[in-house]
Scaffold this active site. Structure first.
Site, short mmCIF file in Angstrom:
data_model
loop_
_atom_site.label_atom_id
_atom_site.label_comp_id
_atom_site.label_asym_id
_atom_site.label_seq_id
_atom_site.Cartn_x
_atom_site.Cartn_y
_atom_site.Cartn_z
N ASN A 186 0.87 -1.18 0.00
CA ASN A 186 0.00 0.00 0.00
C ASN A 186 0.91 1.23 0.00
O ASN A 186 1.51 1.56 1.02
CB ASN A 186 -0.88 -0.03 1.26
CG ASN A 186 -1.71 1.23 1.40
OD1 ASN A 186 -1.84 2.02 0.46
ND2 ASN A 186 -2.29 1.42 2.58
N LYS B 221 0.08 4.27 -0.28
CA LYS B 221 -0.61 5.44 0.30
C LYS B 221 -0.42 6.65 -0.63
O LYS B 221 -0.35 6.49 -1.84
CB LYS B 221 -0.12 5.71 1.72
CG LYS B 221 -0.15 4.46 2.58
CD LYS B 221 -0.02 4.75 4.04
CE LYS B 221 0.14 3.45 4.80
NZ LYS B 221 -0.02 3.60 6.22
N HIS C 18 -9.46 0.66 4.73
CA HIS C 18 -8.19 0.88 5.43
C HIS C 18 -8.45 1.80 6.62
O HIS C 18 -9.29 2.70 6.54
CB HIS C 18 -7.17 1.51 4.47
CG HIS C 18 -5.79 1.54 5.05
ND1 HIS C 18 -5.40 2.51 5.94
CD2 HIS C 18 -4.73 0.71 4.91
CE1 HIS C 18 -4.15 2.29 6.30
NE2 HIS C 18 -3.71 1.19 5.69
N GLU D 108 -6.99 4.28 7.69
CA GLU D 108 -6.86 5.72 7.40
C GLU D 108 -8.11 6.25 6.69
O GLU D 108 -8.48 7.42 6.84
CB GLU D 108 -5.57 5.97 6.58
CG GLU D 108 -4.34 5.80 7.47
CD GLU D 108 -3.08 5.37 6.77
OE1 GLU D 108 -3.01 5.45 5.53
OE2 GLU D 108 -2.14 4.94 7.47
N GLU E 169 -5.23 -5.38 10.42
CA GLU E 169 -4.22 -4.34 10.64
C GLU E 169 -4.52 -3.62 11.95
O GLU E 169 -5.37 -2.71 11.97
CB GLU E 169 -4.25 -3.32 9.50
CG GLU E 169 -3.95 -3.91 8.15
CD GLU E 169 -3.40 -2.84 7.21
OE1 GLU E 169 -2.24 -2.95 6.83
OE2 GLU E 169 -4.13 -1.88 6.91
N GLY F 227 2.33 2.16 10.61
CA GLY F 227 3.23 3.30 10.45
C GLY F 227 3.91 3.75 11.74
O GLY F 227 4.49 4.83 11.80
N SER G 270 3.48 -2.26 10.23
CA SER G 270 4.95 -2.21 10.38
C SER G 270 5.64 -3.53 10.03
O SER G 270 6.58 -3.94 10.71
CB SER G 270 5.32 -1.75 11.79
OG SER G 270 4.85 -0.42 12.00
C1 PEP Z 1 -0.64 0.00 5.86
O1 PEP Z 1 -0.64 1.10 5.40
O2 PEP Z 1 -1.56 -0.76 5.59
C2 PEP Z 1 0.47 -0.40 6.73
C3 PEP Z 1 0.41 -1.56 7.30
O3 PEP Z 1 1.51 0.49 6.87
P1 PEP Z 1 2.93 0.22 7.58
O4 PEP Z 1 3.46 -1.09 7.01
O5 PEP Z 1 3.78 1.37 7.23
O6 PEP Z 1 2.68 0.09 9.05
#
Ligand code: PEP
Length: 249
Positions: free
Chosen positions: A9, A11, A95, A97, A167, A173, A212
């Site tokens: 992803n 973003k 997601h 976000e 997630e 992040g 992460s």
């Molecule tokens: C994500 O954006 O779905 C995500 C898991 O980001 P990150 O790997 O940076 O934590």
């Protein structure tokens, strides 16, 4: 035997030049396509470029969201049909976000997922608890509600065309990752919940972990029995790191 899916992803990252460089890096890398499929989800503006570069390659293209509407007066929205025309085959939905900054609800995610499947796009349906929800012992209640809501009225046939991503919001992040055991517990909980709709579909459905994921923790997470892949943010922006994650399998 479920195949792994490693999804990136991007973003809101990736100018056209950056997109070209990152995809060039991914296309020169190698990994075992029998074991795992790779999908990258650049921003909308880079999808056309990405689609052309990935045409006839082993890497699939995904979008980070999609409109629930097919067409019409919906300023700034992108439809499933538009995504198909540039070579998209996956779409991330719900997601955290999108939920946090755009108030997306389970009901909206559910409606979008049905539209996506109807258009032959594979939805990657995201669920996850906040730190507060985890610390107050509500992880299963929250995830259970999100699974029930996003998969409302899903038949086995729809489940067979879907992917779930767990997630934890506190791990996205932040550099904080769920331990493999913590992640496995929630993945098993999700699979059991889906078994309440259809047992066979629950065994088949891919459940990705996101939060992460990096080259140095990917192996321990991906070796858990109910973790079938990863949804990767930050580490998907470097071809080397993303390839290391898929090659940790
Ligand atoms: C994500 O954006 O779905 C995500 C898991 O980001 P990150 O790997 O940076 O934590």
């Amino acid at each position: 035997m479920r195949k792994y899916l490693i999804a990136g992803n991007w973003k809101m990252n990736g100018t056209i030049e950056e997109t070209k460089a990152l995809i060039d890096g991914l296309l020169t890398g190698s990994y075992d396509t029998d074991k795992a499929e790779m999908v990258i989800c650049p921003p909308y503006t880079a999808l056309t470029t990405a689609g052309k570069m990935l045409n006839n390659s082993k890497i699939a293209l995904g979008s980070q969201d999609m409109s629930v509407h097919k067409n019409g007066a919906y300023t700034a929205e992108i439809s499933s049909e538009m995504l198909l025309t540039v070579g998209v085959s996956f779409v991330i939905l719900g997601h955290s976000e999108r939920r946090q900054y755009h108030a997306e609800s389970d009901q909206q995610v559910n409606a979008k997922a049905k539209v996506a499947i109807d258009a032959d796009l594979t939805p990657i349906i995201c669920v996850g608890e906040t730190l507060e929800e985890r610390e107050s012992g509500n992880t299963e209640a929250v995830i259970g509600k999100q699974i029930d809501g996003t998969l409302f009225e899903f038949s086995a046939e729809l489940l067979n065309k879907s992917v779930i991503a767990y997630e934890p919001v506190w791990a996205i992040g932040t550099g904080k990752t769920a331990t493999p055991e913590m992640a496995q517990d929630v993945h098993q909980f999700i699979r059991n919940r889906i078994a309440g709709i259809d047992k066979e579909a629950a065994e088949k459905i891919q459940i990705l972990y996101g939060g992460s994921v990096k080259p140095d923790n990917a192996k321990s997470l991906l070796s858990q029995p109910d973790i079938d892949g990863a949804l990767v943010g930050g580490a998907a922006l470097k071809a080397d790191d993303f390839l290391k994650i898929i090659n940790s399998l």
